[in-house]
Enzyme design. Sequence first.
Site, PDB file in Angstrom:
ATOM      1  N   GLU A   1      34.223 -10.521 -39.217  1.00  0.00           N
ATOM      2  CA  GLU A   1      33.146  -9.817 -38.502  1.00  0.00           C
ATOM      3  C   GLU A   1      32.896  -8.440 -39.114  1.00  0.00           C
ATOM      4  OE1 GLU A   1      32.861  -7.073 -34.589  1.00  0.00           O
ATOM      5  OE2 GLU A   1      34.343  -8.691 -34.593  1.00  0.00           O
TER       6      GLU A   1
ATOM      7  N   ASP B   1      29.260  -7.588 -40.988  1.00  0.00           N
ATOM      8  CA  ASP B   1      28.382  -6.524 -40.510  1.00  0.00           C
ATOM      9  C   ASP B   1      27.851  -5.703 -41.682  1.00  0.00           C
ATOM     10  OD1 ASP B   1      27.257  -4.667 -38.494  1.00  0.00           O
ATOM     11  OD2 ASP B   1      28.794  -3.307 -39.244  1.00  0.00           O
TER      12      ASP B   1
ATOM     13  N   ASP C   1      29.347 -11.226 -32.711  1.00  0.00           N
ATOM     14  CA  ASP C   1      30.498 -11.053 -33.607  1.00  0.00           C
ATOM     15  C   ASP C   1      30.685 -12.286 -34.503  1.00  0.00           C
ATOM     16  OD1 ASP C   1      30.957  -8.606 -32.473  1.00  0.00           O
ATOM     17  OD2 ASP C   1      32.665  -9.254 -31.251  1.00  0.00           O
TER      18      ASP C   1
ATOM     19  N   GLU D   1      28.183 -12.468 -37.361  1.00  0.00           N
ATOM     20  CA  GLU D   1      28.580 -11.586 -38.464  1.00  0.00           C
ATOM     21  C   GLU D   1      29.723 -12.203 -39.261  1.00  0.00           C
ATOM     22  OE1 GLU D   1      27.381  -7.306 -36.386  1.00  0.00           O
ATOM     23  OE2 GLU D   1      29.447  -8.029 -36.290  1.00  0.00           O
TER      24      GLU D   1
END
Length: 228
Positions: free
Chosen positions: A45, A49, A118, A121
Amino acid sequence: MKLSKDLDHFSTRLGYRFADPDLLIKSMTHSSLSSATREDNQRLEFLGDRVLGLVIANALIDHDSEAQEGQLAPRFNSLVRKEACAEVAQEIGLGEVLKLGRSEMLSGGRRKQAILGDAMEAVIAAVYLDGGFDAARAMILRLWGARVANAADDARDAKTTLQEWAQARKLPPPQYIEVARSGPDHAPVFSIEVRLETGQSAQASAPSKRAASQEAAALLLKELETTS
């Protein structure tokens, strides 16, 4: 490791086939199911991102070569925020293949915005590690494409418009107050009231504070249009 039928179908919806299926499995494993022998998706995650941010920033610049930083920043934020990632996750049925612990599953984890965002990502990071930046970029642009094209309109939301209305009249920024919360923990409903220094206000309810604030601002703007 061979993918399960559900994950294989999910991979098709992503438009990407994994050389290392373990990366996809890891990206779908929530921390509520992690153990000494089973890694969760939190590290992925973190990486995903950053990959998403770079792709979206570049896409926005390519899409509008004349936009200034002050215009690009709110567009960028609207595209990479957790809510946007969760919306994309819902569109591709990510929640159906999430690997969750029993308690998280029973509390509605497959529908929780934070968990979906989450995991989306984490999937981006899994594709990046498996196929490189070009593969991750292609997938992101495929899933976010329409959003990038509409980012200029989406970024100018009701809260921004209401704040500009107040500033133009030399008023302090609108205040947003949570006046109530109802529903179970896994599916809360927030009631938000927006107030201007003039005393004018509006109230709305939604599954997230952000959505309720936006709706309240939109309602107040409509009221202001009819009274101005």
